[in-house]
Design an enzyme around this catalytic site. Structure first.
Site, PDB file in Angstrom:
ATOM      1  N   CYS A   1       0.847  -1.283   0.018  1.00  0.00           N
ATOM      2  CA  CYS A   1      -0.040   0.028   0.025  1.00  0.00           C
ATOM      3  C   CYS A   1       0.721   1.362   0.094  1.00  0.00           C
ATOM      4  O   CYS A   1       0.290   2.461  -0.405  1.00  0.00           O
ATOM      5  CB  CYS A   1      -0.868  -0.017   1.185  1.00  0.00           C
ATOM      6  SG  CYS A   1      -1.735  -1.441   1.225  1.00  0.00           S
TER       7      CYS A   1
ATOM      8  N   HIS B   1      -3.558   6.917   2.022  1.00  0.00           N
ATOM      9  CA  HIS B   1      -4.060   5.402   1.373  1.00  0.00           C
ATOM     10  C   HIS B   1      -5.293   5.424   2.168  1.00  0.00           C
ATOM     11  O   HIS B   1      -5.608   5.431   3.416  1.00  0.00           O
ATOM     12  CB  HIS B   1      -2.943   4.483   1.934  1.00  0.00           C
ATOM     13  CG  HIS B   1      -3.327   3.321   1.936  1.00  0.00           C
ATOM     14  ND1 HIS B   1      -3.908   2.764   0.806  1.00  0.00           N
ATOM     15  CD2 HIS B   1      -3.374   2.183   2.735  1.00  0.00           C
ATOM     16  CE1 HIS B   1      -4.369   1.347   0.967  1.00  0.00           C
ATOM     17  NE2 HIS B   1      -4.126   1.046   2.256  1.00  0.00           N
TER      18      HIS B   1
ATOM     19  N   ASN C   1     -10.238  -0.506  -0.119  1.00  0.00           N
ATOM     20  CA  ASN C   1      -8.722  -0.420  -0.154  1.00  0.00           C
ATOM     21  C   ASN C   1      -8.316  -1.209  -1.455  1.00  0.00           C
ATOM     22  O   ASN C   1      -8.321  -2.279  -1.739  1.00  0.00           O
ATOM     23  CB  ASN C   1      -8.463  -1.121   0.984  1.00  0.00           C
ATOM     24  CG  ASN C   1      -6.962  -1.311   1.249  1.00  0.00           C
ATOM     25  OD1 ASN C   1      -6.378  -0.889   0.297  1.00  0.00           O
ATOM     26  ND2 ASN C   1      -6.597  -1.703   2.403  1.00  0.00           N
TER      27      ASN C   1
END
EC number: 2.3.1.180
Length: 327
Positions: A114, A254, A284
């Site tokens: 990520c 993020h 996500n």
């Protein structure tokens, strides 16, 4: 070549057409729209049907070139941040390079989960300096749906698919600049978020590791890691830039979990109004989440030329990366 000469010239994003809602997931596992929304902020996510990481990244690269005065042959470097490539080889970046006809471009992938997009900003900058090159495409792209156990409500509800990217040029035109960065890795915590364990099927392997392709995560451990290390990383990058958090116009974080973003805002003592959210629509998307959000904010004119923005990614590794820039 000065650090300040690196500019983001264009943004783009791509996502699958197929939308999966929380209510649909509730028919597949023991969960509900209320349960997912309260704990994550996610309402729906895009899930690939025929799309692949390389096809979405190719779409992003094509859009970026179309927005510029360049052709594919003017691109010197293509980097793709991903933890869900089509193949181990060829790389996604090599596939994109071939698909768009960027015959002169160096191409490589980045696996920092990520944080991959922010790590990529650093690596692209260094590569352009080392090779005295000018034009680069950086993309974060993921097909995380293929890494999910669709019966596990602790992970299956969290993730989505998509890609986003930027066209970077090292030029002295007055269109923003990279200012400072902070990258960190806590490998001793890596076991708290894993995916894609393949094992070794060789008949000569003496230690037969289990085949475990799906996401496994200790949510509490990852939450604790994020709310401690992300504010520290942002503050360290701001200190390098001689800026305060109040001087940042927009924090592009993020999109892991709405609660995490809210806690980071609290730790920085900054209003949530400066922390835009799209996790409700995309879930996500790992390395794709920051560039997808950045593209939306630029297209909506929420981020404008001259704005100071903080990009921060965090997740598997465990890793954190922050970049302060003037857009």
């Amino acid at each position: 070549m000065k650090f300040e000469d690196f500019k983001i010239m264009a943004t783009a994003s791509s996502a699958p057409d197929h939308v999966v809602t929380n209510d649909e997931l509730a028919t597949m596992m023991d969960t509900s729209d209320e349960w997912i929304t309260q704990r994550t902020g996610i309402k729906r996510r895009r899930i690939a049907t025929e799309e692949t990481t390389s096809s979405m990244c190719t779409d992003v690269a094509t859009q970026l070139i179309a927005q510029s005065d360049l052709t594919a042959k003017d691109i010197d470097l293509i980097a793709v941040a991903t933890m869900s490539p089509d193949y181990l080889t060829p790389s996604v970046s090599a596939m994109v390079q071939g698909n768009i006809g960027a015959d002169h471009a160096i191409a490589f992938d980045i696996d920092a989960a990520c944080s991959g997009f922010v790590y990529g900003l650093h690596l692209v900058k260094q590569m352009l300096i080392a090779n005295q090159q000018k034009n680069a495409i950086l993309i974060g792209g993921e097909t995380l749906s293929k890494l999910l156990d669709w019966s596990d409500r602790s992970t299956a509800v969290l993730f989505g698919d998509g890609a986003g990217g930027v066209l970077i040029r090292n030029t002295a035109v007055d269109k923003g600049s990279f200012i400072s960065e902070d990258l960190r890795t806590l490998g001793n915590l890596g076991q708290y978020l894993t995916a894609g364990q393949t094992g070794n099927p060789s008949p000569f392997a003496t230690d037969q590791q289990p085949f475990s392709p799906f996401f496994k995560m200790s949510g509490r451990r990852v939450y604790s890691f994020a709310v401690k290390n992300v504010p520290e990383s942002i503050n360290d990058a701001l200190k390098q830039a001689n800026l305060t958090a109040d001087e940042v116009d927009c924090f592009v974080l993020h999109q892991a979990n709405r609660r995490i973003v809210e806690r980071i805002a609290d730790e920085l003592a900054v209003s949530m109004a400066k922390f835009p959210i799209n996790i409700d629509e995309y879930g996500n998307t790992a390395a794709a989440s920051e560039p997808i959000l950045l593209d939306q904010l630029v297209k909506q004119k929420i981020i404008k030329r001259g704005d100071v923005i903080a990009l921060s990614g965090f997740g598997g590794g465990l890793t954190v990366g922050t970049m302060i820039m003037k857009y």
